[in-house]
Write a protein that holds these residues in place. Sequence first.
Motif, PDB file in Angstrom:
ATOM      1  N   VAL A 261      23.868  28.709  53.721  1.00  0.00           N
ATOM      2  CA  VAL A 261      25.241  29.407  52.940  1.00  0.00           C
ATOM      3  C   VAL A 261      24.953  28.899  51.383  1.00  0.00           C
ATOM      4  O   VAL A 261      24.886  27.714  51.190  1.00  0.00           O
ATOM      5  N   THR A 262      24.336  30.025  50.791  1.00  0.00           N
ATOM      6  CA  THR A 262      24.088  29.758  49.232  1.00  0.00           C
ATOM      7  C   THR A 262      24.828  30.855  48.612  1.00  0.00           C
ATOM      8  O   THR A 262      25.333  31.757  49.168  1.00  0.00           O
ATOM      9  N   SER A 263      25.029  30.607  47.223  1.00  0.00           N
ATOM     10  CA  SER A 263      25.805  31.749  46.768  1.00  0.00           C
ATOM     11  C   SER A 263      24.816  33.026  46.185  1.00  0.00           C
ATOM     12  O   SER A 263      23.691  32.934  46.345  1.00  0.00           O
TER      13      SER A 263
ATOM     14  N   VAL B 202      28.871  34.887  57.068  1.00  0.00           N
ATOM     15  CA  VAL B 202      30.072  33.752  56.836  1.00  0.00           C
ATOM     16  C   VAL B 202      31.511  34.225  56.546  1.00  0.00           C
ATOM     17  O   VAL B 202      31.666  34.937  56.004  1.00  0.00           O
ATOM     18  N   ALA B 225      31.984  32.848  45.619  1.00  0.00           N
ATOM     19  CA  ALA B 225      30.923  31.770  45.455  1.00  0.00           C
ATOM     20  C   ALA B 225      30.036  31.606  46.671  1.00  0.00           C
ATOM     21  O   ALA B 225      28.823  31.323  46.436  1.00  0.00           O
ATOM     22  N   LEU B 226      30.372  31.741  47.725  1.00  0.00           N
ATOM     23  CA  LEU B 226      29.649  31.870  48.949  1.00  0.00           C
ATOM     24  C   LEU B 226      29.029  33.071  49.553  1.00  0.00           C
ATOM     25  O   LEU B 226      28.358  33.005  50.598  1.00  0.00           O
ATOM     26  N   ASP B 227      29.389  34.032  48.856  1.00  0.00           N
ATOM     27  CA  ASP B 227      28.965  35.319  49.328  1.00  0.00           C
ATOM     28  C   ASP B 227      29.354  35.558  50.766  1.00  0.00           C
ATOM     29  O   ASP B 227      28.810  36.121  51.565  1.00  0.00           O
TER      30      ASP B 227
END
Lengths: 263, 316
Positions: A261-263, B202, B225-227
């Motif tokens: 999980v990344t932005s 997510v 922020a986490l998409d």
Amino acid sequence: MKILVTVKEVAAVDDEFEIDGLEIDDRYVTADLNEWDEYAVEEAVQIKEDHDDVEVVTVTVGPSETDETIRQALAKGADRAIRVWDDALDDAGLLDPETKAQVLAAVAAEEEPDLVLTGVQSADDGFGATGVTLADKLDMEWGAVVNDLDFDPEAGVASVHRELEGGVEELTDIETPAVLTIQTGINDPRYASLRGIRQAQSKELTEYALADIGLDASGIESPLEQTSLYEPETEGEATVFEGSAEETATELAELLAEKGVTS
Amino acid sequence: MSVLAIAEHRRGELRPVSLEQLAAGRDLADQLGGELHTAVIGGDVEAFGADLNREGVDAVHTVDIGEEFNHDVYTQVVTQLATELDPTVLLMPNSVNGLDYAPAVANRLDRPLVTDVVDIDAEDGLTATRELYGSKAETTIDVHAEQAAVTIRPAEWPTIETDGDAAIEAFDATLDESAVRSTVKGFEEVGGGDIDITDADVLVSVGRGIEEEENLDIIHDLAEALDATVSGSRPLIDNGWLEKDRQVGQSGKVVTPDVYIAIGISGAVQHVAGMKGSDTIVAINTDPNAPIFDIADYGIQDDLFEVVPALTEQFQ
Ligand SMILES: Cc1cc2nc3c(=O)[nH]c(=O)nc-3n(C[C@H](O)[C@H](O)[C@H](O)COP(=O)(O)OP(=O)(O)OC[C@H]3O[C@@H](n4cnc5c(N)ncnc54)[C@H](O)[C@@H]3O)c2cc1C
């Protein structure tokens, strides 16, 4: 026209609590109006506002300590309240849906409502069965888990949506008089106004013992006996991050990054 | 000393609880030293009957009346079946439809009803296990009666997958049409918004712990922020703070993302039903006893108003 709404005070348990025998220690319990009943009261009051000559009466099976909670329903627009309690009910221990329905049916028999609204379930014991049991005792039609109601008193039909699992609703026409168990989300329950709260103090709250509504106290016997109460064992093996909010957030962020999980 | 389990189907399909009941019912029947019967009412009863013929089932009763569930029909038919077969335990699903007829049947049969049981035992009289106060406590209940009606919580028992050699018999029920006072007009799918939370990898899922609609900003910030996609528990949808198609749970959507972050969600059974299949479950909740921690893989037992902004910051 008369609408009878069953309302109940439920126990909410604190985050941390102790069990004392078959009950949660009083210190960790707060009383509140059952969430589902709040929506039932609102639905009744809205019908009253939409039609002429509608009386909304609440009925509760519970001890006098619940009066304050009952007045919340009066403050939100119910016209009067009935509460039934008796030593025999106190002694019966765990009140099963049948016993509660028996008492509520005796009240309904006197009040002769055109519509009965109950909550789908109560937040504490969660039996979810009192409304339909009550309907059957009254030989009324019913509908469980109603999240949309269009009531036509002249035609004697309640067109309802029943909320099934998985985002599917069943559309059903129900002959009235009927008992409908009301699901949250059906409306937007109002807050009691200050004026409502003041007025509630002077609204009629009738107390009945079993004999007053033609029931024989010796006939009250719950077939269900609660034999233990305990905190369920946690099956989970959650890794709990410890520390300040910054620390736990950092650990969680690292974990999420690991999971991609990344932005 | 037998057990009778009433199957459930909708729009042409048996619902899983119908087969879970067979597992629960077989156990009970063994303890009672008796037979396990199951019954299906309405729809394609032949196909349903064949499907219900699983290992351990002694008899399948098919009742060819109607297509879809109607509680007036079910109440009459199940009452007749139970009168005829006289089971010690009558099992029904603790589903929305189960709760729409089981109480009436129990009332007509004059049997005590125990709903939403998560465990049941017949070794020494009938003892049922239930949860109280939103799963914070569990209780055992002794049923003081020779015969009882019980509704079982879905997804608590395994489904029986092996075929059986049960007798499949048509049951002739007599329907009093004048007592059918409700008419099912059809079904409606809820939602139809432009977001499909079941597609998300997510999910940042928010519950009543957020307290106020304005506070949702911190959730949206985190999701951005986490998409990630924002979903929620029922009270938020009831309040109109999130659209209906963002509800996770029994009456909402079933989601299986890679990561499900439950923020201020207690983990009520109806919520968990919609998200327990997520790969990794993270819970942020002030209450260390919240049932969500039972199914979470990772937990933070702290105030979301402190943790969530700190987490967002980590990703900015
Ligand atoms: C027939 C039926 C169908 C239903 N279907 C669904 C469904 O599809 N989906 C669904 O979600 N529910 C459903 N429900 C409702 C369900 O029973 C619960 O009422 C609901 O899930 C509770 O939502 P919640 O966890 O957000 O709220 P609560 O149970 O009120 O939990 C709020 C949590 O927030 C925590 N919290 C409070 N403040 C903070 C803070 N500052 N920081 C961190 N944590 C905090 C509390 O400790 C608590 O655990 C259904 C109910 C019925 C009867």
